[in-house]
Design an enzyme around this catalytic site. Sequence first.
Site, PDB file in Angstrom:
ATOM      1  N   LYS A  36       0.827  -1.208   0.000  1.00  0.00           N
ATOM      2  CA  LYS A  36       0.000   0.000   0.000  1.00  0.00           C
ATOM      3  C   LYS A  36       0.859   1.255   0.000  1.00  0.00           C
ATOM      4  O   LYS A  36       0.654   2.165  -0.798  1.00  0.00           O
ATOM      5  CB  LYS A  36      -0.933  -0.010   1.206  1.00  0.00           C
ATOM      6  CG  LYS A  36      -1.915   1.157   1.241  1.00  0.00           C
ATOM      7  CD  LYS A  36      -2.786   1.138   2.489  1.00  0.00           C
ATOM      8  CE  LYS A  36      -3.683  -0.066   2.540  1.00  0.00           C
ATOM      9  NZ  LYS A  36      -4.606  -0.034   3.698  1.00  0.00           N
ATOM     10  N   GLU A  48      -4.770 -12.249  13.970  1.00  0.00           N
ATOM     11  CA  GLU A  48      -4.356 -10.854  13.922  1.00  0.00           C
ATOM     12  C   GLU A  48      -5.508  -9.938  14.306  1.00  0.00           C
ATOM     13  O   GLU A  48      -5.300  -8.856  14.851  1.00  0.00           O
ATOM     14  CB  GLU A  48      -3.839 -10.505  12.515  1.00  0.00           C
ATOM     15  CG  GLU A  48      -3.007  -9.233  12.466  1.00  0.00           C
ATOM     16  CD  GLU A  48      -2.265  -9.076  11.149  1.00  0.00           C
ATOM     17  OE1 GLU A  48      -1.050  -9.327  11.100  1.00  0.00           O
ATOM     18  OE2 GLU A  48      -2.924  -8.701  10.151  1.00  0.00           O
ATOM     19  N   HIS A  73      -3.595 -38.273  10.005  1.00  0.00           N
ATOM     20  CA  HIS A  73      -2.328 -38.979  10.235  1.00  0.00           C
ATOM     21  C   HIS A  73      -1.279 -38.030  10.807  1.00  0.00           C
ATOM     22  O   HIS A  73      -0.084 -38.324  10.758  1.00  0.00           O
ATOM     23  CB  HIS A  73      -1.839 -39.613   8.940  1.00  0.00           C
ATOM     24  CG  HIS A  73      -2.761 -40.678   8.423  1.00  0.00           C
ATOM     25  ND1 HIS A  73      -2.639 -42.003   8.772  1.00  0.00           N
ATOM     26  CD2 HIS A  73      -3.854 -40.607   7.623  1.00  0.00           C
ATOM     27  CE1 HIS A  73      -3.595 -42.712   8.195  1.00  0.00           C
ATOM     28  NE2 HIS A  73      -4.354 -41.884   7.491  1.00  0.00           N
ATOM     29  N   GLY A  99      -5.158  -5.221   5.413  1.00  0.00           N
ATOM     30  CA  GLY A  99      -4.402  -6.164   4.591  1.00  0.00           C
ATOM     31  C   GLY A  99      -4.972  -7.563   4.592  1.00  0.00           C
ATOM     32  O   GLY A  99      -5.103  -8.210   3.548  1.00  0.00           O
ATOM     33  N   ARG A 100      -5.357  -8.058   5.773  1.00  0.00           N
ATOM     34  CA  ARG A 100      -5.863  -9.427   5.855  1.00  0.00           C
ATOM     35  C   ARG A 100      -7.266  -9.566   5.283  1.00  0.00           C
ATOM     36  O   ARG A 100      -7.769 -10.673   5.123  1.00  0.00           O
ATOM     37  CB  ARG A 100      -5.823  -9.910   7.306  1.00  0.00           C
ATOM     38  CG  ARG A 100      -6.586  -9.037   8.292  1.00  0.00           C
ATOM     39  CD  ARG A 100      -6.254  -9.464   9.716  1.00  0.00           C
ATOM     40  NE  ARG A 100      -6.855  -8.615  10.746  1.00  0.00           N
ATOM     41  CZ  ARG A 100      -6.312  -7.488  11.194  1.00  0.00           C
ATOM     42  NH1 ARG A 100      -5.175  -7.037  10.680  1.00  0.00           N
ATOM     43  NH2 ARG A 100      -6.908  -6.806  12.162  1.00  0.00           N
ATOM     44  N   GLU A 154       9.997  -6.107   3.950  1.00  0.00           N
ATOM     45  CA  GLU A 154      10.229  -7.398   3.310  1.00  0.00           C
ATOM     46  C   GLU A 154       9.813  -7.375   1.841  1.00  0.00           C
ATOM     47  O   GLU A 154      10.535  -7.872   0.957  1.00  0.00           O
ATOM     48  CB  GLU A 154       9.441  -8.503   4.037  1.00  0.00           C
ATOM     49  CG  GLU A 154       9.782  -8.649   5.506  1.00  0.00           C
ATOM     50  CD  GLU A 154       8.811  -7.871   6.392  1.00  0.00           C
ATOM     51  OE1 GLU A 154       8.596  -8.296   7.526  1.00  0.00           O
ATOM     52  OE2 GLU A 154       8.272  -6.836   5.939  1.00  0.00           O
ATOM     53  N   LYS A 159       9.108  -5.331  14.378  1.00  0.00           N
ATOM     54  CA  LYS A 159       9.640  -4.577  13.230  1.00  0.00           C
ATOM     55  C   LYS A 159      10.607  -3.498  13.698  1.00  0.00           C
ATOM     56  O   LYS A 159      11.668  -3.280  13.091  1.00  0.00           O
ATOM     57  CB  LYS A 159       8.498  -3.932  12.445  1.00  0.00           C
ATOM     58  CG  LYS A 159       7.575  -4.890  11.723  1.00  0.00           C
ATOM     59  CD  LYS A 159       6.503  -4.092  10.986  1.00  0.00           C
ATOM     60  CE  LYS A 159       5.514  -4.991  10.284  1.00  0.00           C
ATOM     61  NZ  LYS A 159       4.454  -4.201   9.599  1.00  0.00           N
TER      62      LYS A 159
END
Length: 627
Positions: A254, A401, A432, A314-315, A260, A557
């Site tokens: 954005k 979050e 399993h 964002g999510r 990152e 961060k």
Amino acid sequence: MAALCSITPVRSLTYKMSKRDSAGNTQRGAAVRARGVPAVKDGSALISTTPEWLALEEHVKNDIEKTHLRDLIMDKERCDGLTVEYNGVYCDFARQRVTKETMAKLYQLAEAAGLKAKIGAMFAGETINSTEDRAVLHVATRAPRNKVINVDGKNVVKDVWDVLDKVKDFSEKVRNGEWLGATGKPLTNVVAVGIGGSFLGPLFVHTALKTCGEASQGAGGRQLRFLANVDPVDVARALNGLDPETTLVVVVSKTFTTAETMLNARTVRQWIIASLGKEAVSKHMVAVSTNLKLVSEFGIDPDNAFAFWDWVGGRYSVCSAVGMLPLSLQYGFDTMEKFLEGAWNIDEHFATAPFEENLPVTLGMLSVFNVSFLNCPARAILPYTQALAKLAPHIQQVAMESNGKGVSIDGTKLPFATGEIDFGEPGTNGQHSFYQLIHQGRTIPCDFIGIIKSQQSVYLKGEIVSNHDELMCNFFAQADALAVGKSAVELRAESVPDHLIPHKTFTGNRPSLSIMLPQLNAYTTGQLLALYEHRVAVQGFVWGLNSFDQWGVELGKQLASKVRTNMNQKRTKGEKLTPMDGFNPSTTALLNRYLEGKAQLKYTEPMDVFPCTLIDSDECRPPTSYV
């Protein structure tokens, strides 16, 4: 609870939840409710002080703790009443530790929390994310073109469709060969660079549609990959085997400052430049961002930047250009528009259906019950289809979050548990792996998700059921096994040796719910996404949280920035860290061990260093390490 009848469509979403007095001042009580603080009758800001909450606590102690699911599940009237269906989405929660009375009390708790007003405030564009002073309108990113949703007096749906029209135009040009790479070749490979919601949501949808017949036809001859982790291993895997001449890179940030993402974007840009030259960047890289200045400075044509807004977290952003651009490049805009329609279908249902017939409300209240009243700290998301393999990681971010908070929206420390530890794996793989624990260890409520019609059909001659039927046999059996269990009496009747009876006993009484979709396609994937998004919101609204900020990700961060500065200095000077550098003894020792663990990479002279497997040049290094 009867199956849901058709509901009245949302006629207008332009209303305001806050009421004003004759002087034009917002009444404080209404404003507080709109911001997400529970509207409780005694004026307290905590939902746990309400009579409705206390009544549920008493109900659990006096009633629920005396029941067992093996008995409850045999009551047909109860089972019939504990299902909700809406537009093909069928949910059976008869295996939750609830009765008709429990559900009535949960809906009363929702009313005490002001849930209806809060849902309305969200859809109306009110500033319910008060800590960041923002509206919360991911629903606007999939609203039909003719809807009106106002933020500060402006209809944002028009802005949404301006971007969607741009996504459609650009994706069709790339797909039909009108937009070519720098050397004149079609761009058939797309790498989406982003992290968090810019990665997990689009990856979930992409994985869901890969083997969908209709969607996969539109993806013929194309590849979509994602690059999220700043680890250079992720770069190597994302670019492995790709040709820069036929690759388009979508950078999603954005602000165009996400550490990152921007390091990965610069890395991929250099990969393109090394092969095609600097001028090729504008033909091979586009952006989803609002910072046109930084987009331009990066080398991307601002005309090829696709906007989104601060009222989309964002999510919750997969329905914006964040997801729609890379997914439309892969599957075509027409397919992805069906995805938006499915999400909006559940949005409308969430906004208008009565609580008792409302899927997100009902599932959200059940999660509140399991966490805060039955003290279950986790939830397993168990899709019985490999196509939903990335659902659990995406919902893990959406839920944890959003609701991983310890204070209410007004900053009050909460005296009760909120949030869940979400995890999951497609069946039968999970059986399993971790099902041992959920059957005989901790009590972990489970979401079983099944598909009636598989994306792929396989039936072998001589087998008594098809492959998909075999999968679904486990879907039905596992939920019953968790609910009913197996007693020592039953084991003795089967002549199980006494010393093995404790090991083979299943206590049962472990809650789950079952969701079935008619099939998995773009439309139902959108429905499933919105169902989980709104379920999370319901939990946060009832607990009195701000489910739309994420201050918990900031501290790490900030500390990483300090580490980065020191690492540069120590690498350049060939020094070790000392106590004077301001780190605790443990971190100092760890950093020094890391710095000593490989040959020094000096930062004094700017240079590009790539593994030879990515770029064949004089500056390449072996991919395993610097030597």
